[in-house]
Design a protein around this motif. Structure first.
Motif, PDB file in Angstrom:
ATOM      1  N   ALA A  99       0.836  -1.207   0.000  1.00 19.09           N
ATOM      2  CA  ALA A  99       0.000   0.000   0.000  1.00 19.09           C
ATOM      3  C   ALA A  99       0.867   1.252   0.000  1.00 19.09           C
ATOM      4  O   ALA A  99       0.536   2.241  -0.661  1.00 19.09           O
ATOM      5  CB  ALA A  99      -0.933  -0.002   1.209  1.00 19.09           C
ATOM      6  N   ALA A 100       1.979   1.222   0.715  1.00 22.72           N
ATOM      7  CA  ALA A 100       2.881   2.383   0.762  1.00 22.72           C
ATOM      8  C   ALA A 100       3.453   2.668  -0.624  1.00 22.72           C
ATOM      9  O   ALA A 100       3.616   3.835  -1.007  1.00 22.72           O
ATOM     10  CB  ALA A 100       3.999   2.140   1.763  1.00 22.72           C
ATOM     11  N   ARG A 101       3.725   1.625  -1.377  1.00 17.85           N
ATOM     12  CA  ARG A 101       4.222   1.820  -2.745  1.00 17.85           C
ATOM     13  C   ARG A 101       3.160   2.485  -3.625  1.00 17.85           C
ATOM     14  O   ARG A 101       3.485   3.264  -4.509  1.00 17.85           O
ATOM     15  CB  ARG A 101       4.673   0.488  -3.342  1.00 17.85           C
ATOM     16  N   GLN A 102       1.883   2.183  -3.352  1.00 15.06           N
ATOM     17  CA  GLN A 102       0.793   2.799  -4.112  1.00 15.06           C
ATOM     18  C   GLN A 102       0.601   4.254  -3.687  1.00 15.06           C
ATOM     19  O   GLN A 102       0.236   5.101  -4.498  1.00 15.06           O
ATOM     20  CB  GLN A 102      -0.513   2.043  -3.883  1.00 15.06           C
ATOM     21  N   GLY A 120      -0.890   7.568  -1.382  1.00 13.63           N
ATOM     22  CA  GLY A 120      -2.210   8.188  -1.274  1.00 13.63           C
ATOM     23  C   GLY A 120      -3.084   7.610  -0.186  1.00 13.63           C
ATOM     24  O   GLY A 120      -2.604   7.179   0.859  1.00 13.63           O
ATOM     25  N   GLU A 121      -4.392   7.614  -0.464  1.00 13.72           N
ATOM     26  CA  GLU A 121      -5.379   7.167   0.509  1.00 13.72           C
ATOM     27  C   GLU A 121      -5.239   5.687   0.847  1.00 13.72           C
ATOM     28  O   GLU A 121      -5.517   5.280   1.973  1.00 13.72           O
ATOM     29  CB  GLU A 121      -6.782   7.467   0.004  1.00 13.72           C
ATOM     30  N   VAL A 122      -4.832   4.888  -0.129  1.00 14.10           N
ATOM     31  CA  VAL A 122      -4.647   3.452   0.111  1.00 14.10           C
ATOM     32  C   VAL A 122      -3.580   3.247   1.183  1.00 14.10           C
ATOM     33  O   VAL A 122      -3.771   2.486   2.130  1.00 14.10           O
ATOM     34  CB  VAL A 122      -4.257   2.710  -1.195  1.00 14.10           C
ATOM     35  N   ALA A 123      -2.479   3.952   1.052  1.00 16.25           N
ATOM     36  CA  ALA A 123      -1.391   3.845   2.030  1.00 16.25           C
ATOM     37  C   ALA A 123      -1.838   4.350   3.390  1.00 16.25           C
ATOM     38  O   ALA A 123      -1.583   3.711   4.418  1.00 16.25           O
ATOM     39  CB  ALA A 123      -0.169   4.618   1.546  1.00 16.25           C
TER      40      ALA A 123
END
Length: 93
Positions: free
Chosen positions: A68-71, A73-76
């Motif tokens: 998620a951190a690689r993605q 934004g809000e996902v992270a």
């Protein structure tokens, strides 16, 4: 895919061992085992569950949160909050 996917069998083995410990606790109480001896076994089962929880948390951080951190934004943000909440629950227990 879940973070513990690569060692799911190990996690299940540990959980079966803990299940056996809990059955043993039940038997100890049925047999009127001395309180301190029961408490000692409760402590051992608790520590075993905590070890499983920490292992799962480590896997979650290494896989789910890292992905998620690689993605970004809000996902992270959501995954970090989710992990933080899980850590808070573990600390309170």
């Amino acid at each position: 895919m879940v973070g513990y996917d690569t060692h799911k069998d190990e996690v299940l083995k540990r959980l079966r061992r803990i299940e056996g410990q809990v059955r043993g606790l039940h038997r100890m109480v049925e047999e009127d085992t001395y309180c301190i001896d029961v408490l000692t076994q409760v402590s051992a089962a608790t520590k075993a569950l905590q070890a499983v929880a920490l292992s799962l948390l480590d896997d979650h951080l290494a896989h789910c949160v890292a992905d998620a951190a690689r993605q970004g934004g809000e996902v992270a943000d959501a995954k970090v909050k989710e992990a933080s909440d899980a850590i808070a629950r573990l600390v309170r227990s």
